[in-house]
Design a protein around this motif. Structure first.
Motif, short mmCIF file in Angstrom:
data_model
loop_
_atom_site.label_atom_id
_atom_site.label_comp_id
_atom_site.label_asym_id
_atom_site.label_seq_id
_atom_site.Cartn_x
_atom_site.Cartn_y
_atom_site.Cartn_z
N TRP A 67 0.84 -1.21 0.00
CA TRP A 67 0.00 0.00 0.00
C TRP A 67 0.87 1.25 0.00
N PHE A 68 1.94 1.26 0.80
CA PHE A 68 2.87 2.39 0.76
C PHE A 68 3.41 2.58 -0.66
N ILE A 69 3.88 1.48 -1.26
CA ILE A 69 4.49 1.55 -2.58
C ILE A 69 3.50 2.06 -3.62
N SER A 70 2.23 1.76 -3.43
CA SER A 70 1.21 2.19 -4.40
C SER A 70 1.01 3.71 -4.39
N GLY A 71 1.49 4.37 -3.33
CA GLY A 71 1.31 5.82 -3.24
C GLY A 71 -0.02 6.24 -2.66
N GLN A 72 -0.86 5.28 -2.27
CA GLN A 72 -2.17 5.61 -1.73
C GLN A 72 -2.08 6.12 -0.29
N THR A 73 -3.09 6.89 0.11
CA THR A 73 -3.12 7.41 1.48
C THR A 73 -4.48 7.22 2.14
N ASP A 123 -9.08 9.33 4.54
CA ASP A 123 -7.74 9.72 4.09
C ASP A 123 -6.87 10.13 5.27
N LEU A 124 -5.61 9.74 5.20
CA LEU A 124 -4.67 9.98 6.30
C LEU A 124 -3.80 11.20 6.08
N GLY A 125 -4.05 11.92 5.00
CA GLY A 125 -3.18 13.04 4.66
C GLY A 125 -1.97 12.55 3.88
N PRO A 126 -1.00 13.40 3.65
CA PRO A 126 0.15 13.06 2.78
C PRO A 126 1.19 12.20 3.49
N TYR A 128 3.26 8.32 4.17
CA TYR A 128 4.34 7.62 3.49
C TYR A 128 4.22 7.53 1.96
N GLY A 129 3.18 6.85 1.48
CA GLY A 129 3.08 6.59 0.05
C GLY A 129 3.08 7.85 -0.80
N LYS A 130 2.42 8.88 -0.30
CA LYS A 130 2.39 10.15 -1.03
C LYS A 130 3.79 10.71 -1.19
N ALA A 176 -1.81 12.25 9.36
CA ALA A 176 -2.44 11.63 10.53
C ALA A 176 -1.39 11.23 11.55
N LEU A 177 -0.23 10.80 11.05
CA LEU A 177 0.88 10.41 11.91
C LEU A 177 2.17 10.76 11.18
N ASN A 178 3.05 11.48 11.86
CA ASN A 178 4.35 11.79 11.24
C ASN A 178 5.11 10.51 10.95
N PRO A 179 5.93 10.48 9.90
CA PRO A 179 6.64 9.26 9.54
C PRO A 179 7.53 8.76 10.68
N CYS A 180 7.42 7.49 10.98
CA CYS A 180 8.27 6.86 12.00
C CYS A 180 9.50 6.24 11.33
N HIS A 181 9.27 5.35 10.37
CA HIS A 181 10.37 4.80 9.58
C HIS A 181 10.54 5.74 8.40
N ASN A 182 11.50 6.65 8.52
CA ASN A 182 11.47 7.80 7.62
C ASN A 182 12.70 7.95 6.73
N PHE A 183 13.58 6.94 6.69
CA PHE A 183 14.78 7.12 5.87
C PHE A 183 15.24 5.75 5.37
N TYR A 184 15.26 5.56 4.05
CA TYR A 184 15.63 4.29 3.44
C TYR A 184 16.81 4.52 2.50
#
Length: 310
Positions: A67-73, A123-126, A128-130, A176-184
């Motif tokens: 779902w993240f990879i799909s860009g959906q929110t 909708d969770l706002g912008p 991860y996926g966004k 909705a939630l700030n990114p937790c896992h935020n750097f790859y």
């Protein structure tokens, strides 16, 4: 005999449980917290690092990554896949806005069955996926970070710029939630190596994930599993061998209502990690489905239920 790699996780849990700093957190639940941790998982032999000291619902974790990879929110597509892990945030928002104490089941049913309701409340706002797939620059252009990483892996695999992240400062207050896992960040090794017979060996691909905030009881087991799945997918797309998944944590914590969970898993002995095989190679990173993940040999200890802090 080598120490089981899951002990890296259990050591972090034990350290936080015995030495963690007690604090009141954003959710009001309270945590024991420590700062700075690292784990390394070797995936080069097909190992899939899914913890065994409690059952991890790996399909749900991988579905979230897809779902993240799909860009959906919007949570509607997640709920259609029976993934309920993001419902708490929009449900809380709906209850506060309307004053209606609707049950989670009824709220989810409305999201699934009423597209307009889902658009307004699901909708969770912008998140991860966004940011991963449709980061909007100041010029209004959208930037696909994952596609760029994959292209760089194919054309310039020794680059030090093969990374993506979701910490878009301008968008944080709308999430909705700030990114937790935020750097790859990706790293390729073994370029140009050959077998004794002179045949080229496939390069090895490693992934390091930086996590600013990590819920050790619920979040970490999910994150490690789904990040391993991401490494496997990207490696397949660029014709490389998955090598190391390196997990780095900033604020690592146990919620105070997860302490019994922590004590229970520390009494359990890890079992062998399962193996992962991707059953097909889609044309692009966008083509993967949960059916493409074949996991064998997973025999964990029983699941442990625990509440999510919102």
């Amino acid at each position: 005999m080598a120490r089981h790699p899951e002990y890296q996780y259990l050591d972090i849990v034990e350290n936080v449980l015995t030495k963690g700093d007690k604090r009141i957190d954003r959710t009001g639940v309270g945590t024991l917290a420590a700062f700075g941790a690292m784990m390394r998982f070797d995936m080069s032999d097909g190992t899939f690092p899914v913890y065994t000291t409690k059952r991890v619902f790996w399909k749900t974790a991988v579905k979230e990554m897809l779902w993240f990879i799909s860009g959906q929110t919007n949570i509607r597509s997640l709920l259609q896949e029976n993934v309920r892990i993001w419902t708490d945030w929009p449900l809380e928002k709906y209850r506060k806005a309307t004053g209606q104490q609707i049950s989670q089941e009824d709220f989810e049913a409305r999201i699934v069955n009423d597209e307009q309701f889902a658009l307004e409340w699901g909708d969770l706002g912008p998140v991860y996926g966004k940011q991963w797939r449709r980061w909007v620059g100041p010029d209004g252009r959208e930037y696909d970070q994952i596609a760029t990483v994959i292209e760089t892996l194919r054309t310039n695999p020794t680059s030090r710029r093969m990374l993506f992240h979701a910490w878009n400062v301008a968008d944080l207050d709308r999430m909705a939630l700030n990114p937790c896992h935020n750097f790859y960040q990706f790293f390729v090794s073994g370029m140009g190596l050959e077998t004794d017979q002179g045949e080229p060996l496939r390069p090895k691909l490693s992934l390091m994930v930086g996590t600013r905030s990590n819920d050790l009881g619920l979040g970490n087991p999910f994150n490690v599993c789904q990040q391993a799945a991401l490494l496997a997918m990207v490696a397949q797309q660029v014709d490389m061998v998955p090598n190391e998944l390196i997990w780095v944590g900033g604020d690592v914590h146990l919620y105070l209502n997860h302490l019994e969970l922590a004590e229970t898993i520390l009494k359990r002995e890890p079992r062998p990690f399962p193996k992962l095989r991707l059953t097909r190679r889609p044309e692009s990173i966008d083509g993967y489905k949960i059916e493409d993940f074949e996991v064998t040999g997973y025999d964990p200890h029983p699941a442990i239920a625990a509440p999510v802090a919102v």
